[in-house]
Design a protein around this motif. Structure first.
Motif, PDB file in Angstrom:
ATOM      1  N   UNK A 179      45.735 -17.717  26.116  1.00 14.96           N
ATOM      2  CA  UNK A 179      44.703 -18.473  26.830  1.00 14.96           C
ATOM      3  C   UNK A 179      44.414 -19.844  26.280  1.00 14.96           C
ATOM      4  N   UNK A 180      45.259 -20.343  25.385  1.00 15.27           N
ATOM      5  CA  UNK A 180      45.064 -21.688  24.837  1.00 15.27           C
ATOM      6  C   UNK A 180      45.922 -22.669  25.628  1.00 15.27           C
ATOM      7  N   UNK A 181      45.293 -23.691  26.181  1.00  8.07           N
ATOM      8  CA  UNK A 181      46.020 -24.673  26.990  1.00  8.07           C
ATOM      9  C   UNK A 181      46.954 -25.495  26.108  1.00  8.07           C
TER      10      UNK A 181
ATOM     11  N   UNK B 197      37.170 -14.390  18.417  1.00  6.74           N
ATOM     12  CA  UNK B 197      36.231 -14.248  17.293  1.00  6.74           C
ATOM     13  C   UNK B 197      35.555 -15.562  16.973  1.00  6.74           C
ATOM     14  N   UNK B 198      36.335 -16.642  16.973  1.00  4.22           N
ATOM     15  CA  UNK B 198      35.770 -17.948  16.672  1.00  4.22           C
ATOM     16  C   UNK B 198      34.746 -18.360  17.731  1.00  4.22           C
ATOM     17  N   UNK B 199      35.084 -18.187  19.000  1.00  3.94           N
ATOM     18  CA  UNK B 199      34.162 -18.553  20.068  1.00  3.94           C
ATOM     19  C   UNK B 199      32.906 -17.693  20.049  1.00  3.94           C
ATOM     20  N   UNK B 200      33.066 -16.409  19.727  1.00  2.00           N
ATOM     21  CA  UNK B 200      31.905 -15.505  19.640  1.00  2.00           C
ATOM     22  C   UNK B 200      30.973 -15.931  18.517  1.00  2.00           C
ATOM     23  N   UNK B 201      31.548 -16.276  17.370  1.00  2.00           N
ATOM     24  CA  UNK B 201      30.732 -16.714  16.235  1.00  2.00           C
ATOM     25  C   UNK B 201      30.009 -18.023  16.532  1.00  2.00           C
ATOM     26  N   UNK B 202      30.684 -18.926  17.228  1.00  2.00           N
ATOM     27  CA  UNK B 202      30.031 -20.192  17.605  1.00  2.00           C
ATOM     28  C   UNK B 202      28.852 -19.919  18.537  1.00  2.00           C
TER      29      UNK B 202
ATOM     30  N   UNK C 248      35.833 -27.852  24.384  1.00  2.00           N
ATOM     31  CA  UNK C 248      35.632 -28.864  23.345  1.00  2.00           C
ATOM     32  C   UNK C 248      36.589 -28.684  22.171  1.00  2.00           C
ATOM     33  N   UNK C 249      37.313 -27.591  22.148  1.00  2.00           N
ATOM     34  CA  UNK C 249      38.042 -27.190  20.952  1.00  2.00           C
ATOM     35  C   UNK C 249      39.526 -27.535  21.028  1.00  2.00           C
ATOM     36  N   UNK C 250      40.002 -28.130  19.946  1.00  2.00           N
ATOM     37  CA  UNK C 250      41.440 -28.287  19.729  1.00  2.00           C
ATOM     38  C   UNK C 250      41.877 -27.189  18.773  1.00  2.00           C
ATOM     39  N   UNK C 251      42.886 -26.453  19.155  1.00  2.00           N
ATOM     40  CA  UNK C 251      43.348 -25.327  18.356  1.00  2.00           C
ATOM     41  C   UNK C 251      44.570 -25.738  17.544  1.00  2.00           C
ATOM     42  N   UNK C 252      44.560 -25.401  16.267  1.00  2.00           N
ATOM     43  CA  UNK C 252      45.675 -25.736  15.385  1.00  2.00           C
ATOM     44  C   UNK C 252      46.330 -24.436  14.919  1.00  2.00           C
TER      45      UNK C 252
ATOM     46  N   UNK D 146      26.524 -24.635  20.522  1.00  2.00           N
ATOM     47  CA  UNK D 146      26.734 -25.392  21.758  1.00  2.00           C
ATOM     48  C   UNK D 146      28.180 -25.776  21.977  1.00  2.00           C
ATOM     49  N   UNK D 147      29.092 -25.283  21.106  1.00  2.00           N
ATOM     50  CA  UNK D 147      30.514 -25.600  21.241  1.00  2.00           C
ATOM     51  C   UNK D 147      31.123 -24.757  22.355  1.00  2.00           C
ATOM     52  N   UNK D 148      31.775 -25.421  23.289  1.00  2.00           N
ATOM     53  CA  UNK D 148      32.456 -24.737  24.375  1.00  2.00           C
ATOM     54  C   UNK D 148      33.961 -24.691  24.099  1.00  2.00           C
ATOM     55  N   UNK D 149      34.623 -23.787  24.758  1.00  2.00           N
ATOM     56  CA  UNK D 149      36.076 -23.678  24.545  1.00  2.00           C
ATOM     57  C   UNK D 149      36.778 -24.968  24.925  1.00  2.00           C
TER      58      UNK D 149
END
Length: 466
Positions: free
Chosen positions: A62-64, A19-24, A35-39, A30-33
């Motif tokens: 799927x979060x590294x 959902x977050x990636x879809x909204x971005x 680029x993201x740090x997940x908390x 221009x935010x790519x996965x």
């Protein structure tokens, strides 16, 4: 239908991630996965195994691993509140952010758990934990449970179980309706509280009790005859009875806080920071303010979002938490020279002609000890038990006790194992493995190094699910 818990959690995490990636993408940020740090936030009172479970659920979604940060919920709330320009206390007077050296208690009152930590502000604006995380399952859902027990007491447990099992959407709708009402219940509330209930609950009652009117049941029930009325899809409950639904949770929370303030590290704390969804309850706020009139009770705006907003700060500034209190004693299994005056006979083993005592708990850090985040703790060197041994095995243990003697003592748990290659046997027994633990973030990294060849080093985040 049964499903593995990790599948349920990973699916929920994956949905939020997508959902977050879809909204971005829709907002063309221009935010790519990559680029993201997940908390991912977790209660501070969770044990290490539960924290690792959440990490593995996130990885399955799927979060590294190197892009994932686990944040403790009261710490996240604490960081958020430190960034607020001004707070209101229980007297509606105002003051600025916490100053260096000030101590405060964070009470994260969520739906399921009450998560409590005590922090001190450092000179650089970082926070250090002063007392180990604690709490219990006294959250807002306990009030919901009291409400559903009330309904079940009226219609009968068999009727209520049948209704909630066969009409899950209606049951969830009932809980949502009560959640809205719950937020408006205050100590000075009088009169009647009207709550809509699904018609199917009345229908289920009538089917299982032919010829009996549910309204008549309320008037005949001596316990509730003067307290409530029920008319098909509405019940009207006296405010005094509704307020009683909060008693169990509020009492447990207040009693626990009173016990905490008797501890030396906590008794001089003058601020109580109340956050989390349940903290918005006027009943809970009133109970805490009444019980702790000598403390400043701080409830930030949108207290229910404090953890969420603080989690973002944790992702940007993880170093803001400089110290934590160990909830357990951590150490390594080893063997020492056998001493018949202190060691039990059944622990005696023979290695290379030498009598040794097995299962010794070699302590690295103790429960209640404050550890600096990111700094190596006590280093200990462990020697081989055989001269031709080509690897060093490090078994990692934890204990609830401050001074465990043996790894087989009650309360001790095996967490994981490290193995360091030591192929050079020319020195026989005159070799060793250096072990140290680092508490970085919310997890523990254990490192083992060949004393004679520092390049031979192994580090692991302990596998608590093993």
């Amino acid at each position: 239908m049964k499903m593995k818990a990790i599948k349920v959690f990973s699916t929920a995490i994956g949905y939020l991630k997508d959902q977050m990636l879809t909204n971005c993408k829709k907002q063309m940020t221009g935010i790519e996965e990559s680029d993201t740090t997940w908390v991912l936030t977790v209660p501070a009172i969770w044990d290490d195994k539960s924290k690792q479970f959440m990490r593995e659920a996130a990885e399955e979604a799927g979060i590294c691993r190197d892009k994932l940060v686990l944040a403790l919920e009261p710490e996240a709330a604490s960081l958020y509140c430190m960034h607020l320009p001004i707070h209101k206390d229980s007297d509606n007077s105002t003051f600025g952010v916490f100053k260096s050296g000030e101590k405060y208690m964070v009470v994260d009152a969520g739906g399921g758990t009450i998560d409590i930590t005590v922090h001190e502000v450092g000179e650089n604006g970082s926070v250090k934990e002063l007392h180990k995380a604690n709490g219990g399952d006294w959250g807002g859902t306990n009030v919901d449970a009291s409400f559903t027990r009330l309904l079940a007491d009226i219609v009968g447990n068999d009727v209520f179980e049948k209704f909630s099992s066969d009409n899950k959407y209606d049951f969830l709708g009932l809980l949502r309706e009560f959640e809205i009402k719950k937020r408006k219940i205050s100590p000075d509330l009088n009169g009647l509280v009207t709550i809509k209930v699904p018609v199917r609950l009345s229908e289920t009652f009538c089917k299982m009790n032919p010829g009996i009117n549910i309204a008549d049941v309320c008037t005949r029930n001596s316990k509730y005859r003067e307290q409530l009325t029920w008319n098909i899809d509405k019940i009207r409950i006296k405010a005094s009875l509704v307020k009683m639904l909060f008693r169990e949770s509020c009492t447990q929370i207040v009693n626990h806080l009173k016990e905490l303030f008797t501890h030396p590290a906590v008794n001089d704390v003058s601020f109580i920071l109340l956050v989390g969804g349940f903290s918005e309850s006027l009943m809970l706020q009133s109970e805490i303010r009444e019980a702790f009139k000598n403390k400043k009770v701080i409830i930030p705006e949108e207290a229910g979002l404090a953890v969420l907003k603080g989690a973002v700060l944790c992702g940007h500034e993880p170093e803001k938490v400089s110290g934590r209190v160990c909830r357990y004693t951590y150490g390594v299994k080893t063997a020492t020279k056998f001493n018949s005056s202190i060691h039990p006979k059944f622990k005696k083993i023979l290695h290379n002609g030498i009598e040794r005592c097995d299962d010794i708990f070699s302590i690295h850090v103790r429960v209640g000890q404050v550890v600096e985040v990111g700094e190596q703790q006590v280093k200990r060197t462990y020697t081989p038990v055989e001269p031709d041994q080509t690897n060093g095995v490090v078994d990692i243990y934890t204990s609830h006790d401050k001074e465990p003697t043996y790894t087989t003592d009650e309360g001790c748990t095996h967490l994981g194992k490290l193995m360091v290659d030591m192929p050079d046997t020319s020195k026989g027994m005159d070799r060793g493995v250096i072990v140290h633990m680092t508490f970085s973030g919310t997890e523990i990294a254990v490192t083992a190094v060949d004393r004679d060849n520092p390049e031979r080093a192994v580090t692991t985040n302990v596998d608590f699910l093993g």
